[in-house]
Design a protein around this motif. Structure first.
Motif, PDB file in Angstrom:
ATOM      1  N   VAL A 176      44.191  -7.057 -14.145  1.00  0.00           N
ATOM      2  CA  VAL A 176      43.300  -8.146 -14.535  1.00  0.00           C
ATOM      3  C   VAL A 176      41.908  -7.896 -13.983  1.00  0.00           C
ATOM      4  N   ALA A 177      40.914  -8.444 -14.687  1.00  0.00           N
ATOM      5  CA  ALA A 177      39.539  -8.385 -14.185  1.00  0.00           C
ATOM      6  C   ALA A 177      39.447  -9.326 -12.988  1.00  0.00           C
ATOM      7  N   ALA A 178      38.850  -8.847 -11.909  1.00  0.00           N
ATOM      8  CA  ALA A 178      38.763  -9.655 -10.691  1.00  0.00           C
ATOM      9  C   ALA A 178      37.514  -9.301  -9.915  1.00  0.00           C
ATOM     10  N   MET A 179      37.158 -10.207  -9.004  1.00  0.00           N
ATOM     11  CA  MET A 179      36.025 -10.004  -8.116  1.00  0.00           C
ATOM     12  C   MET A 179      36.495 -10.229  -6.685  1.00  0.00           C
ATOM     13  N   LEU A 184      37.333   0.801   1.572  1.00  0.00           N
ATOM     14  CA  LEU A 184      36.688   1.243   0.333  1.00  0.00           C
ATOM     15  C   LEU A 184      36.224   0.090  -0.562  1.00  0.00           C
ATOM     16  N   ILE A 185      36.746  -1.105  -0.315  1.00  0.00           N
ATOM     17  CA  ILE A 185      36.413  -2.260  -1.160  1.00  0.00           C
ATOM     18  C   ILE A 185      35.464  -3.168  -0.392  1.00  0.00           C
ATOM     19  N   ALA A 186      34.397  -3.603  -1.050  1.00  0.00           N
ATOM     20  CA  ALA A 186      33.399  -4.474  -0.416  1.00  0.00           C
ATOM     21  C   ALA A 186      33.399  -5.841  -1.070  1.00  0.00           C
ATOM     22  N   GLU A 187      32.988  -6.855  -0.293  1.00  0.00           N
ATOM     23  CA  GLU A 187      32.839  -8.195  -0.856  1.00  0.00           C
ATOM     24  C   GLU A 187      31.805  -8.143  -1.971  1.00  0.00           C
ATOM     25  N   GLY A 188      32.086  -8.822  -3.073  1.00  0.00           N
ATOM     26  CA  GLY A 188      31.181  -8.830  -4.218  1.00  0.00           C
ATOM     27  C   GLY A 188      31.524  -7.785  -5.265  1.00  0.00           C
ATOM     28  N   ASP A 189      32.408  -6.832  -4.947  1.00  0.00           N
ATOM     29  CA  ASP A 189      32.815  -5.826  -5.938  1.00  0.00           C
ATOM     30  C   ASP A 189      33.542  -6.494  -7.098  1.00  0.00           C
ATOM     31  N   ALA A 190      33.303  -6.010  -8.298  1.00  0.00           N
ATOM     32  CA  ALA A 190      34.007  -6.473  -9.490  1.00  0.00           C
ATOM     33  C   ALA A 190      34.726  -5.288 -10.096  1.00  0.00           C
ATOM     34  N   GLY A 191      35.884  -5.531 -10.689  1.00  0.00           N
ATOM     35  CA  GLY A 191      36.637  -4.446 -11.291  1.00  0.00           C
ATOM     36  C   GLY A 191      37.990  -4.902 -11.783  1.00  0.00           C
ATOM     37  N   GLU A 192      38.921  -3.947 -11.862  1.00  0.00           N
ATOM     38  CA  GLU A 192      40.268  -4.201 -12.347  1.00  0.00           C
ATOM     39  C   GLU A 192      41.237  -4.210 -11.162  1.00  0.00           C
ATOM     40  N   LEU A 193      41.928  -5.345 -10.989  1.00  0.00           N
ATOM     41  CA  LEU A 193      42.930  -5.489  -9.936  1.00  0.00           C
ATOM     42  C   LEU A 193      44.295  -5.191 -10.519  1.00  0.00           C
ATOM     43  N   ARG A 207      52.228  -8.029  -4.209  1.00  0.00           N
ATOM     44  CA  ARG A 207      52.091  -6.618  -3.830  1.00  0.00           C
ATOM     45  C   ARG A 207      50.844  -6.023  -4.475  1.00  0.00           C
ATOM     46  N   PHE A 208      49.929  -5.524  -3.654  1.00  0.00           N
ATOM     47  CA  PHE A 208      48.695  -4.884  -4.111  1.00  0.00           C
ATOM     48  C   PHE A 208      48.997  -3.445  -4.499  1.00  0.00           C
ATOM     49  N   HIS A 209      48.557  -3.044  -5.702  1.00  0.00           N
ATOM     50  CA  HIS A 209      48.730  -1.650  -6.133  1.00  0.00           C
ATOM     51  C   HIS A 209      47.415  -0.896  -6.193  1.00  0.00           C
ATOM     52  N   GLY A 210      46.315  -1.588  -6.443  1.00  0.00           N
ATOM     53  CA  GLY A 210      45.048  -0.882  -6.494  1.00  0.00           C
ATOM     54  C   GLY A 210      43.928  -1.753  -7.035  1.00  0.00           C
ATOM     55  N   PHE A 211      42.721  -1.252  -6.859  1.00  0.00           N
ATOM     56  CA  PHE A 211      41.534  -1.930  -7.373  1.00  0.00           C
ATOM     57  C   PHE A 211      40.560  -0.859  -7.817  1.00  0.00           C
TER      58      PHE A 211
END
Length: 123
Positions: A50-53, A97-106, A112-116
Motif C-alpha cells: 500500500v502507499a504509505a507515509m 534507512l527510513i526517515a520521517e516524512g518518506d513516502a512510498g510503498e509499504l 509483520r513488516f516486510h519492507g518499504f
C-alpha cells in the motif's frame, strides 16, 4: 512456652513457594501462547502493498548499565492513504534507512513488516 507456637516462617513458605512457582510457570506459558497466537494471526493475513507515509519513528531500550547487555527495539509508524496509522516493528537496518516524512510503498502482513520502498521525488 512451646517452641512451635507463634509465627512459623517455614510453614508459610510451604504454602507461598508453590503459589509463586505456579504463577511464574503460568506467566511463561502465557507469553509463549501469545507469541504463537500473533505468529498465527500474521500468517493468516494477506500480504499487502500500500502507499504509505512515515509519520514517526521510535526506539525502546531495555537493560543496560555498567556491565549489562541492553536490547533495542525499533518501531516506525506509517500512515496509509485512508488516514489509518499503524506502528510496525522493524530491524535496526530498516530503521536507519527510513526517515520521517518518506513516502512510498509499504509491504506488510498483519503486524509483520516486510519492507518499504521509498518513492523518489521528481527533481
Amino acid at each position: 512456652m512451646d517452641f512451635n507456637q507463634g509465627f512459623d516462617m517455614f510453614s508459610m513458605m510451604e504454602v507461598l513457594f508453590p503459589i509463586f512457582f505456579i504463577l511464574i510457570i503460568g506467566f511463561f506459558i502465557f507469553v509463549i501462547f501469545s507469541g504463537v497466537r500473533q505468529w498465527s494471526y500474521n500468517n493468516k493475513q494477506p500480504r499487502l502493498n500500500v502507499a504509505a507515509m512515515v509519520v514517526s519513528k521510535r526506539t525502546e531500550v531495555s537493560g543496560g548499565g555498567a556491565d549489562h547487555h541492553s536490547s533495542t527495539w525499533y518501531y516506525i509508524t506509517f500512515q496509509v492513504e485512508s488516514g489509518d496509522r499503524m506502528e510496525l516493528s522493524v530491524t535496526g537496518r530498516d530503521f536507519g534507512l527510513i526517515a520521517e516524512g518518506d513516502a512510498g510503498e509499504l509491504d506488510f502482513q498483519g503486524t509483520r513488516f516486510h519492507g518499504f520502498n521509498r518513492r523518489q521525488l521528481p527533481s
